[in-house]
Design a protein around this motif. Structure first.
Motif, PDB file in Angstrom:
ATOM      1  N   ARG A 140       0.881  -1.174   0.000  1.00 48.64           N
ATOM      2  CA  ARG A 140       0.000   0.000   0.000  1.00 48.64           C
ATOM      3  C   ARG A 140       0.911   1.214   0.000  1.00 48.64           C
ATOM      4  N   GLU A 142       1.390   4.011   1.147  1.00 48.61           N
ATOM      5  CA  GLU A 142       0.934   4.868   2.243  1.00 48.61           C
ATOM      6  C   GLU A 142       1.466   6.289   2.062  1.00 48.61           C
ATOM      7  N   VAL A 149       8.492  -0.855  10.641  1.00 50.41           N
ATOM      8  CA  VAL A 149       7.598  -1.856  10.036  1.00 50.41           C
ATOM      9  C   VAL A 149       6.138  -1.675  10.475  1.00 50.41           C
ATOM     10  N   ARG A 151       4.122   1.006  10.126  1.00 51.37           N
ATOM     11  CA  ARG A 151       3.378   1.507   8.969  1.00 51.37           C
ATOM     12  C   ARG A 151       4.322   1.512   7.789  1.00 51.37           C
ATOM     13  N   GLY A 152       4.423   0.341   7.197  1.00 52.29           N
ATOM     14  CA  GLY A 152       5.292   0.199   6.043  1.00 52.29           C
ATOM     15  C   GLY A 152       4.476   0.399   4.775  1.00 52.29           C
ATOM     16  N   PHE A 155       4.226  -4.880   3.468  1.00 55.43           N
ATOM     17  CA  PHE A 155       4.093  -5.500   4.790  1.00 55.43           C
ATOM     18  C   PHE A 155       3.462  -6.883   4.674  1.00 55.43           C
ATOM     19  N   MET A 157       0.961  -9.783   5.716  1.00 52.99           N
ATOM     20  CA  MET A 157      -0.365  -9.923   6.329  1.00 52.99           C
ATOM     21  C   MET A 157      -0.832 -11.364   6.227  1.00 52.99           C
ATOM     22  N   GLU A 280      -3.170  -1.096  16.027  1.00 51.02           N
ATOM     23  CA  GLU A 280      -4.085  -2.059  15.410  1.00 51.02           C
ATOM     24  C   GLU A 280      -3.273  -3.226  14.850  1.00 51.02           C
ATOM     25  N   VAL A 281      -3.473  -4.408  15.419  1.00 50.58           N
ATOM     26  CA  VAL A 281      -2.719  -5.575  14.932  1.00 50.58           C
ATOM     27  C   VAL A 281      -3.593  -6.546  14.150  1.00 50.58           C
ATOM     28  N   GLY A 282      -4.907  -6.358  14.237  1.00 53.18           N
ATOM     29  CA  GLY A 282      -5.795  -7.220  13.459  1.00 53.18           C
ATOM     30  C   GLY A 282      -7.108  -6.508  13.218  1.00 53.18           C
ATOM     31  N   HIS A 283      -7.796  -6.939  12.166  1.00 50.39           N
ATOM     32  CA  HIS A 283      -9.066  -6.289  11.834  1.00 50.39           C
ATOM     33  C   HIS A 283      -9.939  -7.326  11.141  1.00 50.39           C
ATOM     34  N   PHE A 285     -13.829  -8.193   9.407  1.00 52.26           N
ATOM     35  CA  PHE A 285     -14.985  -7.543   8.778  1.00 52.26           C
ATOM     36  C   PHE A 285     -16.015  -8.583   8.369  1.00 52.26           C
ATOM     37  N   GLY A 315      -7.889  -9.880   8.806  1.00 55.08           N
ATOM     38  CA  GLY A 315      -6.460  -9.617   8.593  1.00 55.08           C
ATOM     39  C   GLY A 315      -5.668  -9.520   9.892  1.00 55.08           C
ATOM     40  N   VAL A 316      -4.451 -10.054   9.850  1.00 56.10           N
ATOM     41  CA  VAL A 316      -3.504  -9.847  10.951  1.00 56.10           C
ATOM     42  C   VAL A 316      -2.249  -9.229  10.360  1.00 56.10           C
ATOM     43  N   GLY A 317      -1.767  -8.147  10.954  1.00 54.61           N
ATOM     44  CA  GLY A 317      -0.550  -7.483  10.472  1.00 54.61           C
ATOM     45  C   GLY A 317       0.685  -8.149  11.062  1.00 54.61           C
ATOM     46  N   ARG A 320       3.805  -5.854  11.190  1.00 57.01           N
ATOM     47  CA  ARG A 320       3.547  -4.809  12.186  1.00 57.01           C
ATOM     48  C   ARG A 320       3.659  -5.378  13.598  1.00 57.01           C
TER      49      ARG A 320
HETATM   50  P1  ATP Z   1      -4.573   1.025   9.305  1.00 62.18           P
HETATM   51  O1  ATP Z   1      -5.867   1.579   9.843  1.00 62.18           O
HETATM   52  O2  ATP Z   1      -3.518   0.848  10.348  1.00 62.18           O
HETATM   53  O3  ATP Z   1      -4.109   1.752   8.082  1.00 62.18           O
HETATM   54  P2  ATP Z   1      -6.097  -0.845   7.851  1.00 62.18           P
HETATM   55  O4  ATP Z   1      -7.354  -0.781   8.620  1.00 62.18           O
HETATM   56  O5  ATP Z   1      -5.997  -0.160   6.572  1.00 62.18           O
HETATM   57  O6  ATP Z   1      -4.885  -0.432   8.804  1.00 62.18           O
HETATM   58  P3  ATP Z   1      -6.535  -3.619   7.225  1.00 62.18           P
HETATM   59  O7  ATP Z   1      -6.910  -3.474   5.817  1.00 62.18           O
HETATM   60  O8  ATP Z   1      -7.555  -3.876   8.236  1.00 62.18           O
HETATM   61  O9  ATP Z   1      -5.654  -2.361   7.662  1.00 62.18           O
HETATM   62  O10 ATP Z   1      -5.333  -4.682   7.282  1.00 62.18           O
HETATM   63  C1  ATP Z   1      -5.210  -5.716   8.254  1.00 62.18           C
HETATM   64  C2  ATP Z   1      -4.022  -5.494   9.139  1.00 62.18           C
HETATM   65  O11 ATP Z   1      -2.822  -5.256   8.402  1.00 62.18           O
HETATM   66  C3  ATP Z   1      -4.136  -4.290  10.042  1.00 62.18           C
HETATM   67  O12 ATP Z   1      -4.877  -4.582  11.194  1.00 62.18           O
HETATM   68  C4  ATP Z   1      -2.690  -3.980  10.365  1.00 62.18           C
HETATM   69  O13 ATP Z   1      -2.259  -4.766  11.472  1.00 62.18           O
HETATM   70  C5  ATP Z   1      -1.951  -4.422   9.123  1.00 62.18           C
HETATM   71  N1  ATP Z   1      -1.554  -3.258   8.316  1.00 62.18           N
HETATM   72  C6  ATP Z   1      -2.363  -2.453   7.592  1.00 62.18           C
HETATM   73  N2  ATP Z   1      -1.665  -1.481   6.980  1.00 62.18           N
HETATM   74  C7  ATP Z   1      -0.371  -1.678   7.325  1.00 62.18           C
HETATM   75  C8  ATP Z   1       0.852  -0.992   7.002  1.00 62.18           C
HETATM   76  N3  ATP Z   1       0.864   0.071   6.196  1.00 62.18           N
HETATM   77  N4  ATP Z   1       2.008  -1.477   7.531  1.00 62.18           N
HETATM   78  C9  ATP Z   1       2.001  -2.557   8.338  1.00 62.18           C
HETATM   79  N5  ATP Z   1       0.887  -3.225   8.668  1.00 62.18           N
HETATM   80  C10 ATP Z   1      -0.296  -2.804   8.168  1.00 62.18           C
END
Ligand code: ATP
Ligand code: MG
Length: 438
Positions: A140, A142, A149, A151-152, A155, A157, A280-283, A285, A315-317, A320
């Motif tokens: 991504r 960003e 690492v 906010r890389g 990364f 996942m 945020e280490v996981g999300h 949906f 997702g699990v980062g 991160r």
């Molecule tokens: P964020 O809000 O931190 O940008 P996101 O909500 O866009 O994350 P998800 O699409 O939910 O991220 O991705 C699942 C997981 O991947 C996140 O919970 C996070 O742990 C990890 N992740 C997301 N973006 C990054 C990033 N730029 N660098 C490292 N890890 C990331």
């Protein structure tokens, strides 16, 4: 492992580009190296930790009944046009053209690709529920890559995708992942807190983020105090049992990220509510038919045909998490690995390498520890004693066994607990006894 044979490029000075402890320590202890903004090489120590985190996550997914696959990093643009996200995703998506002028992209996430796999092969409700996951690098672009690492741009996942025949069964799949997440973070020695979250560009109606409380976290969060000490998770989960009660227990506490925070929704004493920051280490949906409908991932059910599957994504980062673990486990001297993730359990330190007595006793201990099937890093380098001790604190292995000429004369061995700094003075037998029981 002999430290003299281990590639661990330690930095003496704090790197100027790093703003938070985990980033400083990852660079100083030689876990990774930046190759371009937000893009890193993983060096041996970092790779060991990343692999441990990945294995714990993968094993929990398998226990929860998911199937591992591996999708590519590069994806065709067509499927993203089908879902309607090709335009929506914006500049975060890295778009590439191949030699034949075909549009490709480096996957920022995989809903479209996995839906394409699903629709090619799965036609009947009899094949459901299905959960497919993979562990793959994402890209991504960003706006502000930072904190190493954490906010890389590139990364790692773990992303899982569930497919179900109707809303009710898709909630069962969601609950499995919710509990699996609680479990896998616990197995990493971390306390992650589930919070109501915004669904963002992934879309959908139900979503939780898993947050590790840390001052340096990028998310602002609100939670009930009691959640910090709540231990609701079972050690052995039967993923085929009804998990709704455990999920309800967790979600009965108030916890929300700032996008979802609504003080009016909190009915109890507002003094119990704390504002904090978190990583945020996981999300996870639940988004129903958001992708299956436009992409025509239809299934035949006993009540009708061609019903778009109900889906969720999880997702699990992983990369991160390496930073997050350090953010949650360090002091001013360095990293303090939780026992669940540490690359070795013992750090044997020879304060006077080249001294026959020191060398002999160290090799004896080194071989003995290994013969007890315990893991050990032996500092057999020619460095000065002070710098060896500082390095051991920086690398952060749970127990240090410190061997020097004075101790050998007195037949006393120093065993230091990295976490609290306490040193026990032990006889040889006491030391061996400690190692065999820890
Ligand atoms: P964020 O809000 O931190 O940008 P996101 O909500 O866009 O994350 P998800 O699409 O939910 O991220 O991705 C699942 C997981 O991947 C996140 O919970 C996070 O742990 C990890 N992740 C997301 N973006 C990054 C990033 N730029 N660098 C490292 N890890 C990331
Ligand atoms: Mg998220």
């Amino acid at each position: 492992m002999l430290l003299s044979r281990f590639f661990i490029p330690i930095l003496k000075e704090n790197p100027k580009e790093a703003q938070i402890a985990s980033h400083v320590l990852m660079l100083r202890a030689g876990l990774c190296q930046q190759s371009a903004s937000g893009i890193y090489s993983w060096l041996p120590l970092g790779k060991i930790i990343l692999d441990k985190i990945t294995d714990i996550c993968k094993n929990e997914m398998l226990l929860a009944g998911a199937n591992e696959i591996l999708m590519p990093t590069l994806q065709p643009a067509e499927i993203w046009k089908e879902s309607g996200r090709y335009e929506d995703y914006g500049k975060e998506m890295l778009r590439i053209k191949d030699r034949n002028d075909r549009d490709l992209l480096y996957g920022p996430t995989n809903e479209e690709l996995v839906t394409d796999i699903f629709r090619t092969h799965v036609k009947s409700y009899k094949e459901l529920p299905l959960n497919l996951f993979h562990i793959q690098w994402k890209f991504r672009d960003e706006l502000r890559p930072r904190f190493g690492v954490m906010r890389g741009r590139e990364f790692l996942m773990k992303d899982a995708y569930s497919f179900d025949i109707d809303y009710e069964s898709s909630i069962i799949s969601y609950n499995k992942m919710f509990i699996a997440y609680m479990n896998l973070f616990k197995k990493m020695g971390l306390k992650a807190i589930p919070m109501k979250a915004d669904t963002g560009p992934i879309g959908g109606d139900l979503s939780h983020e898993f947050i590790i409380i840390a001052e340096t976290g990028e998310s602002e969060v609100y939670l009930e105090k009691e959640l910090l000490s709540f231990e609701g998770i079972l050690d052995k989960v039967d993923y085929d049992s009804n998990l709704q009660d455990i999920v309800n227990k967790y979600t009965s506490f108030y916890a929300a990220t700032d996008e979802k925070h609504d003080p009016k929704a909190y009915k109890k004493d507002l003094n119990n509510l704390i504002k904090s920051r978190g990583i945020e280490v996981g999300h996870i949906f639940h988004f129903g038919q958001k992708y299956s409908k436009p992409m025509q991932a239809n299934i035949n059910t006993n009540i009708g045909s061609n019903i778009p599957a109900y889906m969720g994504s999880y997702g699990v980062g992983l990369s991160r998490l390496v930073g997050a673990v350090i953010e949650a486990n360090h002091d001013e001297k360095g990293i303090i690995w939780p026992k669940e993730l540490t690359p070795w359990y013992y750090n044997l330190i020879n304060l006077k390498n080249g001294d026959d007595d020191c060398d002999n006793i160290c090799y004896d201990l080194y071989n003995k520890i290994k013969s007890m099937s315990k893991t050990v890093l032996y500092d057999d380098t020619m460095d000065r004693a002070g710098s060896k001790l500082a390095k051991a604190d920086l690398i952060g292995i749970p127990f240090q066994i410190i061997i020097g000429p004075r101790g050998i004369n007195d037949k006393i061995f120093d065993l230091k607990d990295r976490k609290n700094g306490e040193i026990q003075k032990l006889s040889y037998d006491e030391l061996i006894n400690f190692i065999s029981t820890n």
